[in-house]
Design a protein around this motif. Structure first.
Motif, mmCIF file in Angstrom:
data_model
loop_
_atom_site.group_PDB
_atom_site.id
_atom_site.type_symbol
_atom_site.label_atom_id
_atom_site.label_comp_id
_atom_site.label_asym_id
_atom_site.label_seq_id
_atom_site.Cartn_x
_atom_site.Cartn_y
_atom_site.Cartn_z
ATOM 1 N N UNK A 287 3.673 2.760 2.529
ATOM 2 C CA UNK A 287 4.798 3.552 2.263
ATOM 3 C C UNK A 287 4.100 4.688 2.001
ATOM 4 N N UNK A 288 4.643 6.054 2.578
ATOM 5 C CA UNK A 288 4.217 7.262 2.460
ATOM 6 C C UNK A 288 5.009 8.020 1.256
ATOM 7 N N UNK A 289 4.292 8.287 0.111
ATOM 8 C CA UNK A 289 4.943 8.969 -1.155
ATOM 9 C C UNK A 289 4.766 10.493 -0.735
ATOM 10 N N UNK A 290 6.015 11.209 -0.130
ATOM 11 C CA UNK A 290 5.862 12.248 -0.009
ATOM 12 C C UNK A 290 6.973 13.407 -0.324
ATOM 13 N N UNK B 165 -5.669 13.445 6.244
ATOM 14 C CA UNK B 165 -5.977 12.098 5.209
ATOM 15 C C UNK B 165 -4.899 10.976 5.312
ATOM 16 N N UNK B 166 -3.637 11.675 5.399
ATOM 17 C CA UNK B 166 -2.497 10.506 5.423
ATOM 18 C C UNK B 166 -2.640 9.892 6.741
ATOM 19 N N UNK B 167 -3.018 10.585 7.927
ATOM 20 C CA UNK B 167 -3.140 9.587 9.090
ATOM 21 C C UNK B 167 -4.150 8.495 8.971
ATOM 22 N N UNK B 168 -5.333 9.099 8.224
ATOM 23 C CA UNK B 168 -6.322 8.050 8.078
ATOM 24 C C UNK B 168 -6.120 6.790 7.206
ATOM 25 N N UNK B 169 -5.355 7.214 6.307
ATOM 26 C CA UNK B 169 -5.047 6.070 5.311
ATOM 27 C C UNK B 169 -4.105 5.179 6.096
ATOM 28 N N UNK B 170 -3.006 5.695 6.844
ATOM 29 C CA UNK B 170 -2.248 4.935 7.560
ATOM 30 C C UNK B 170 -3.104 3.955 8.663
ATOM 31 N N UNK C 218 -2.788 29.580 2.370
ATOM 32 C CA UNK C 218 -3.058 28.347 1.764
ATOM 33 C C UNK C 218 -2.550 27.270 2.149
ATOM 34 N N UNK C 219 -1.285 26.947 2.413
ATOM 35 C CA UNK C 219 -0.502 25.838 2.688
ATOM 36 C C UNK C 219 -1.141 25.573 4.053
ATOM 37 N N UNK C 220 -1.429 26.554 4.995
ATOM 38 C CA UNK C 220 -2.057 26.550 6.338
ATOM 39 C C UNK C 220 -3.389 25.624 6.409
ATOM 40 N N UNK C 221 -3.834 25.740 5.011
ATOM 41 C CA UNK C 221 -5.345 25.135 4.892
ATOM 42 C C UNK C 221 -5.481 23.518 4.379
ATOM 43 N N UNK C 222 -4.407 23.503 3.352
ATOM 44 C CA UNK C 222 -4.055 22.362 2.598
ATOM 45 C C UNK C 222 -3.356 21.267 3.414
ATOM 46 N N UNK C 223 -2.209 21.742 3.978
ATOM 47 C CA UNK C 223 -1.249 20.781 4.495
ATOM 48 C C UNK C 223 -2.029 20.112 5.689
ATOM 49 N N UNK C 224 -2.486 20.864 6.721
ATOM 50 C CA UNK C 224 -3.267 20.022 7.678
ATOM 51 C C UNK C 224 -4.379 18.997 7.122
ATOM 52 N N UNK C 225 -5.206 19.283 6.180
ATOM 53 C CA UNK C 225 -6.197 18.481 5.325
ATOM 54 C C UNK C 225 -5.318 17.280 4.935
ATOM 55 N N UNK C 226 -4.105 17.303 4.390
ATOM 56 C CA UNK C 226 -3.480 16.385 3.768
ATOM 57 C C UNK C 226 -2.832 15.655 5.048
ATOM 58 N N UNK D 143 0.957 -1.246 0.041
ATOM 59 C CA UNK D 143 -0.131 -0.100 0.071
ATOM 60 C C UNK D 143 0.786 1.267 0.012
ATOM 61 N N UNK D 144 0.575 2.222 -0.891
ATOM 62 C CA UNK D 144 1.359 3.513 -0.963
ATOM 63 C C UNK D 144 0.288 4.489 -0.990
ATOM 64 N N UNK D 145 0.539 5.512 -0.027
ATOM 65 C CA UNK D 145 -0.194 6.676 0.284
ATOM 66 C C UNK D 145 0.615 7.706 -0.511
ATOM 67 N N UNK D 146 -0.072 8.178 -1.373
ATOM 68 C CA UNK D 146 0.333 9.345 -2.229
ATOM 69 C C UNK D 146 0.060 10.965 -1.941
ATOM 70 N N UNK D 147 0.842 11.512 -1.274
ATOM 71 C CA UNK D 147 0.601 12.811 -0.610
ATOM 72 C C UNK D 147 -0.049 13.603 -1.788
ATOM 73 N N UNK D 148 0.654 13.715 -3.040
ATOM 74 C CA UNK D 148 0.089 14.774 -4.023
ATOM 75 C C UNK D 148 -1.303 14.228 -4.423
ATOM 76 N N UNK D 149 -1.700 13.156 -4.550
ATOM 77 C CA UNK D 149 -2.874 12.652 -4.835
ATOM 78 C C UNK D 149 -3.944 13.142 -3.615
ATOM 79 N N UNK D 150 -3.481 12.891 -2.411
ATOM 80 C CA UNK D 150 -4.356 13.354 -1.224
ATOM 81 C C UNK D 150 -4.547 14.678 -1.238
#
Length: 137
Positions: free
Chosen positions: A114-117, A97-102, A86-94, A28-35
């Motif tokens: 694997x976290x693809x970051x 989402x990564x934590x949820x997928x893990x 913008x980063x303060x909005x998007x980065x926490x959401x990502x 399983x690969x969690x892709x940060x760009x996709x998230x």
């Protein structure tokens, strides 16, 4: 469960490694760009926050409710303060989402994920992982 961070610069082959792990090896690969794209889809809280801050003009004019990435990019490109907002909005959401997928991988009994970051170290996400793999050319 072992969480592995996969990172590397542009055009180093990180995406190829990620695809090989997912396809051939069934990892399983969690892709940060996709998230990052998923968390700003219509109906998502991050998109609502972006619209609240930057206005309705950052949505595509076709009525789909989709983010107009070009327009938003033009707004934040030359303005460090707006980019930080913008980063303060998007980065926490990502990160959520990564934590949820893990968590889903752990509950599903996966031995490793694997976290693809791309900015694994710069973002501090390296602290989440047991091992870091850097792809370089």
């Amino acid at each position: 469960m072992l969480v592995v961070g996969l990172t590397g610069g542009i055009a180093t082959g990180k995406s190829t490694v990620s695809r090989l792990l997912q396809g051939e090896h069934k990892v399983p690969v969690i892709d940060a760009d996709l998230l990052a794209r998923q968390v700003v889809q219509p109906g998502m809280p991050a998109l609502r926050k972006i619209v609240n801050v930057f206005g309705e003009e950052v949505l595509l004019p076709d009525g789909s409710g989709q983010l107009d990435r070009k327009k938003l990019g033009a707004i934040v490109f030359g303005d460090e303060k707006k980019r930080r907002v913008l980063n303060g909005i998007v980065h926490p959401a990502v990160r959520w989402a990564m934590a949820w997928e893990i968590g889903k991988c752990w509950v599903g009994g996966d031995k490793w994920v694997v976290l693809d970051v791309p900015l694994l170290v710069e973002s501090g996400i390296w602290r989440w992982v047991g091992e870091v793999v850097v792809v370089y050319w």
